[in-house]
Write an enzyme that holds these catalytic residues in place. Sequence first.
Site, mmCIF file in Angstrom:
data_model
loop_
_atom_site.group_PDB
_atom_site.id
_atom_site.type_symbol
_atom_site.label_atom_id
_atom_site.label_comp_id
_atom_site.label_asym_id
_atom_site.label_seq_id
_atom_site.Cartn_x
_atom_site.Cartn_y
_atom_site.Cartn_z
ATOM 1 C CG ASP A 164 27.592 -15.597 -18.484
ATOM 2 O OD1 ASP A 164 28.782 -15.905 -18.642
ATOM 3 O OD2 ASP A 164 27.052 -14.631 -19.045
ATOM 4 C CE LYS B 295 30.052 -22.087 -20.015
ATOM 5 N NZ LYS B 295 28.959 -21.105 -19.826
ATOM 6 N N GLY C 82 33.896 -15.995 -19.747
ATOM 7 C CA GLY C 82 34.321 -15.542 -18.423
ATOM 8 C C GLY C 82 33.837 -16.579 -17.438
ATOM 9 C CG HIS C 83 34.392 -20.231 -17.862
ATOM 10 N ND1 HIS C 83 34.742 -21.386 -18.504
ATOM 11 C CD2 HIS C 83 33.451 -19.637 -18.649
ATOM 12 C CE1 HIS C 83 34.050 -21.493 -19.635
ATOM 13 N NE2 HIS C 83 33.272 -20.436 -19.751
ATOM 14 C CD GLN D 62 31.747 -18.838 -25.895
ATOM 15 O OE1 GLN D 62 32.303 -19.702 -26.538
ATOM 16 N NE2 GLN D 62 32.435 -17.997 -25.128
#
Length: 427
Positions: free
Chosen positions: A13, A16, A40-41, A223
């Site tokens: 988080d 990215k 979750g991007h 990640q």
Amino acid sequence: MPGIVIVGAQWGDEGKGKAVDALGGRVDYCVRYSGGNNAGHTVVVGDETFTMHLLPSGILNPGCTCVIGNGVVIDLDVLAAELDALRARGVDVAHPLISAAAHIIAPYHLVLDKVTERFAGNQRIGTTGRGIGPAYSDKINRMGIRVQDLLDADALAAKVEAALDAKNQLLAKVYNRAAIRADVVTEALLAHAERLRPYIVDAARVLNDALDQGKVVLLEGAQAHHLDIDFGTYPYVTSSNPTAGGACTGTGAGPTRIDRVVGIVKAYTTRVGEGPLPTELTDADGERLRAQGGEYGATTGRPRRCGWFDALPVAQAAMVGGFTDVFLTKLDVLTGWAEIPVCVAYDVDGRRVDRWPMTEREVEAATPVYERLPGWTQDISGARRFDELPVNCRAYVHRVEQLIGARISGIGVGPGRDQSVIINPLL
Ligand code: GDP
Ligand code: IMO
Ligand code: MG
């Protein structure tokens, strides 16, 4: 100059998604190389927020071909839903190309992820519950289902049956759960076959051809270093290799094709799930970082654990990843503190440690040694050039750069697509 890897340098988080999107229109291929929909991007475009879990973040840029590499584990329902949701929002998405060698997260992996976590009690990892660990376990155990199996219904049925054989014993006898029917699982997977068939490719071939033609290929990590199965804070890690080496094994782009490795580093520290976090703050400063940074998981909504910048894990990530560049994100969140502590070493059992420790036990026992840097109060969210940042803010960046040991090429000053200060353009 076309092979670029984006790697999270902390516990995920870091921003990215925004960094990938910001390279935007200049990227020809955007490739996810590890993890699955545990990621979750987030990309913010104007007043619209998009969160990609499985699709590469380049999907919002028309002209960018998105690829899901062999190192990814794919939940087919999630993939279909994510594509449909983007289309429903009016995003002009082409289908991604999908590696025939990527593994599939089957419904039984989700069940196993949840029951094993519950069974582990206070030994739990705090996984995202998306079936990631069980899917990678099957890959390593050589009983995984791969995307190419969708092209051969009989082979798929046989593989699902074999995979469920031992798992049903385990579910019934250890976890007291109902057995899962192989034919039901096979049907559910085959339901996606027709739609996906045209997009299943030898992704390694596609990407190497593109690199041969001088195209820009961005390999998007999910990640982060400290969630890596080899380099992370084991066992509180994910089950793949988010580190830069994973970009090669997870796509088939060989090491000599990588020109830049960009570490994405948050200007402070966060973590979701269990496991050590030496600079964690459980006081009002921690609450304030969470509130100012909006630190709630993009996948599970869990509040992220927050703390001051910790140089030791990031310097380690820069070394292992061979970072050529760093993108320092969320610097705007630190606005308003009179002093900003930065962790420059640990105290481990009364001994000063200047580098990321070798053993799990030392990391667990680490107490941060802080250096206090003067803060700034000016709003920096509108800055676009380094010299527009307040003097103390620039000093913070310089100190962090020195501690990381890799050059800072860009700085995030807000979530928006254009809210960055670029020092050395990547492209
Ligand atoms: P990822 O998993 O590394 O892509 O990061 P996430 O999307 O899970 O979390 C990063 C969060 O910070 C998202 O809500 C982004 O919109 C936001 N973000 C990214 N860069 C910046 C920045 O420079 N400043 C601020 N304030 N927010 C940012
Ligand atoms: P992005 O790509 C933050 C964490 C989980 C848990 C551990 C193992 O958005 O940075 P898993 O479901 O992978 O078996 O969970 O890893 N985790 C993440 N934390 N950001 C992520 O992805 C994460 N993906 C997994 O919270 O601690
Ligand atoms: Mg995230």
